[in-house]
Scaffold this motif. Structure first.
Motif, PDB file in Angstrom:
ATOM      1  N   ALA A 255       0.719  -1.253   0.133  1.00 25.90           N
ATOM      2  CA  ALA A 255      -0.168  -0.045  -0.074  1.00 25.90           C
ATOM      3  C   ALA A 255       0.986   1.413  -0.059  1.00 25.90           C
ATOM      4  N   THR A 259       0.700   3.941  -3.105  1.00 28.37           N
ATOM      5  CA  THR A 259       0.299   5.373  -2.866  1.00 28.37           C
ATOM      6  C   THR A 259       1.276   6.482  -2.795  1.00 28.37           C
ATOM      7  N   ARG A 267       0.637   1.942 -10.976  1.00 25.92           N
ATOM      8  CA  ARG A 267      -0.503   1.718 -10.001  1.00 25.92           C
ATOM      9  C   ARG A 267      -1.661   1.141 -10.689  1.00 25.92           C
ATOM     10  N   LYS A 271      -2.059  -2.606  -9.050  1.00 27.44           N
ATOM     11  CA  LYS A 271      -2.996  -2.585  -8.052  1.00 27.44           C
ATOM     12  C   LYS A 271      -4.250  -3.787  -8.241  1.00 27.44           C
ATOM     13  N   GLU A 275      -5.046  -7.169  -6.269  1.00 29.88           N
ATOM     14  CA  GLU A 275      -6.347  -7.588  -5.710  1.00 29.88           C
ATOM     15  C   GLU A 275      -7.004  -8.784  -6.446  1.00 29.88           C
ATOM     16  N   PRO A 327      -4.449  -8.820   0.026  1.00 30.34           N
ATOM     17  CA  PRO A 327      -5.485  -7.667  -0.626  1.00 30.34           C
ATOM     18  C   PRO A 327      -6.120  -7.077   0.417  1.00 30.34           C
ATOM     19  N   SER A 330      -3.775  -4.757   2.224  1.00 28.02           N
ATOM     20  CA  SER A 330      -3.321  -3.544   1.189  1.00 28.02           C
ATOM     21  C   SER A 330      -4.580  -2.675   0.915  1.00 28.02           C
ATOM     22  N   SER A 331      -5.813  -3.274   0.586  1.00 30.58           N
ATOM     23  CA  SER A 331      -6.942  -2.238   0.114  1.00 30.58           C
ATOM     24  C   SER A 331      -7.134  -1.335   1.347  1.00 30.58           C
ATOM     25  N   MET A 332      -7.409  -1.818   2.534  1.00 27.13           N
ATOM     26  CA  MET A 332      -7.672  -0.941   3.568  1.00 27.13           C
ATOM     27  C   MET A 332      -6.595  -0.001   3.743  1.00 27.13           C
ATOM     28  N   ASP A 334      -4.407   1.081   1.775  1.00 29.13           N
ATOM     29  CA  ASP A 334      -4.541   2.007   0.696  1.00 29.13           C
ATOM     30  C   ASP A 334      -5.591   2.981   0.707  1.00 29.13           C
ATOM     31  N   ASP A 335      -6.765   2.609   0.970  1.00 30.86           N
ATOM     32  CA  ASP A 335      -7.811   3.669   1.030  1.00 30.86           C
ATOM     33  C   ASP A 335      -7.345   4.702   2.533  1.00 30.86           C
ATOM     34  N   GLY A 374      -8.306  -2.377   8.907  1.00 30.63           N
ATOM     35  CA  GLY A 374      -8.320  -3.610   8.090  1.00 30.63           C
ATOM     36  C   GLY A 374      -7.530  -4.605   8.468  1.00 30.63           C
TER      37      GLY A 374
END
Length: 462
Positions: A255, A259, A267, A271, A275, A327, A330-332, A334-335, A374
């Motif tokens: 992440a 970012t 990216r 990304k 995912e 994922p 990483s996604s949480m 990233d957000d 996350g």
């Protein structure tokens, strides 16, 4: 006539009804004052279509739910009593075989009575489907005609349609809620039955898990051991320790790179690829863990002098599980990092801090609540995983901290206890519901806490 043909016919009648209602509304729209018209032509069309399809679809749904029992009763009544077995269980077995033969699931019947019942089942089901189809089409035509007569300038078609849509939405919500209530109620009831046989203290604090009870009291092992601590430890060891050791650093660093360092082109490519790991079936991860990772872990342990290494180990299952939940972390993360105001990053850089110092001292602390949320969601996902553990960690309920040994988890034991023919009046089978209840409460607590953390984080930066 099949149900598919009936549904196709109803769809055609629904389309005709919608077009007819819309056409009639368009016809009177040009002859009266616009202020006297309550609803749009399309809304009148939907009203007529709902009048046509509503009762007909309810009839088809009722046949789909009760059709098998109706056909079975008619088949039993048509077969002479002298040819039928005496017990209801044997009669049900014949009906099940006849149903499979009639629908083509079996090439032929092994029992002569089942062969005769299959012919009766096929004829009765066909006749019932034809009758229901004709009645459904007649109801659709009658309902559409009635709805068509109601179409006039002052008719509140929009209000009626919105009420129907609202009723459908409420019903869908109630189905989801009642399903959850039913799941919890079944877990609580069956767990209560289990705890009337086994002490909750023994279950929650015992260190020996051996639910293989004997059939007679004089047999060896007639009183099984239901200490679930090894199962709880195995679940925490694999899902919350080893998997997180793999997932948190890799997910968080991914992440950070995506970012803070990656250019937009990189990216855009990396990304989605990252995912994709979340879309791989868990059984594929299980194959990878059992055939590739587990032998490599065992060979590594033997090479460093650990002779007690097992071919199925907690380390193999936990490592692959950690890869699977990267994922989620990483996604949480990233957000969370993306939601940090750019002014904080720019201010740190303007004060002379390097990009790495800005990330470590500004970005990560500001995004920490979202990252923690996350991680907690990822933990709740990991402790509920089954296939990877079944295929790579083994079934032995060992209370050990050695990652090269075989351990098991709560979900794996639930699968073992409920596989095959089981009697739901024994402590062995009912223990699966007690394990499920504990797992449900733990994952619920983790999810609630994680969502509360994420909610507080979002409120801070909205």
């Amino acid at each position: 006539m099949t149900i598919g043909v009936v549904l196709l016919g109803l769809a055609a009648l629904g389309l005709v009804a919608w077009l007819a209602g819309r056409a009639r509304a368009i016809a009177f729209a040009g002859t009266v004052d616009r202020l006297q018209i309550h609803s749009r032509p399309a809304q009148h069309g939907w009203w007529v279509a709902l009048c046509a399809l509503g009762p007909a679809l309810l009839l088809v749904a009722a046949w789909g739910v009760t059709g098998d029992s109706i056909v079975a009763n008619r088949v039993l009544a048509a077969i002479p009593a002298a040819e039928l077995p005496a017990t209801p269980v044997e009669q049900q077995a014949i009906l099940t075989e006849a149903k499979s033969v009639a629908r083509g699931d079996l090439p032929g019947a092994f029992n002569p009575v089942a062969g005769k019942a299959a012919e009766l089942w096929r004829a009765t089901e066909r006749g019932g489907t034809i009758a229901v189809g004709i009645l459904a089409l007649a109801l659709a035509a009658a309902g559409g005609a009635w709805g068509y007569t109601r179409v006039r300038p002052d008719f509140r078609a929009r209000t009626r349609v919105e009420r129907v849509v609202m009723a459908v939405l409420v019903t869908a919500s109630l189905v989801a809620i009642l399903t959850t209530v039913g799941i919890v109620a079944s877990l609580v009831f069956e767990s209560w039955r289990f705890f009337t046989m086994v002490s909750p203290i023994e279950f929650l604090t015992g260190t020996t898990w051996s639910p293989q009870t004997a059939m007679r009291a004089d047999q060896v092992g007639s009183s099984g051991a239901f200490g679930a601590v090894p199962l709880f430890w195995g679940t925490v060891f694999i899902g919350a320790i080893i998997a997180m050791i793999v997932a948190i650093p890799l997910g968080l660093m991914s992440a950070v790179y995506l970012t803070q360092y990656a250019n937009p082109t990189a990216r855009k490519v990396l990304k989605p690829l990252l995912e994709l790991l979340a879309g791989v079936p868990t059984v594929v991860y299980g194959y990878f863990a059992a055939l590739t990772v587990a032998p490599a872990v065992r060979d590594f342990a033997l090479s460093i002098g650990i002779s007690s290494a097992s071919s199925e180990s907690a380390l193999a299952a936990g490592a692959v599980m950690g890869i699977m939940i990267i994922p989620f972390v990483s996604s949480m993360a990233d957000d969370a990092l993306t939601a940090v105001p750019s002014a904080m990053r720019d201010g740190s850089l303007a004060m002379g801090a390097t990009p790495s110092e800005t990330i470590r001292r500004v970005m990560l602390p500001a995004a920490l609540p979202g990252i923690v949320g996350g991680v907690l969601l990822a933990v709740s996902r990991a402790i509920g995983e089954t296939m990877i553990v079944v295929m790579a960690a083994g079934l032995a309920a060992n209370l050990t901290a050695n990652p090269f040994q075989s351990v098991t988890t709560v979900t794996t034991q639930i699968v073992q206890l409920l596989t095959g023919d089981q009697e739901f009046d024994s402590a062995k089978t009912l223990s699966a519901f007690a394990l499920g209840l504990v797992l449900f409460l733990v994952t619920l607590a983790l999810n609630v806490y994680a969502l509360s953390v994420v909610k507080r984080y979002r409120e801070a930066y909205d």
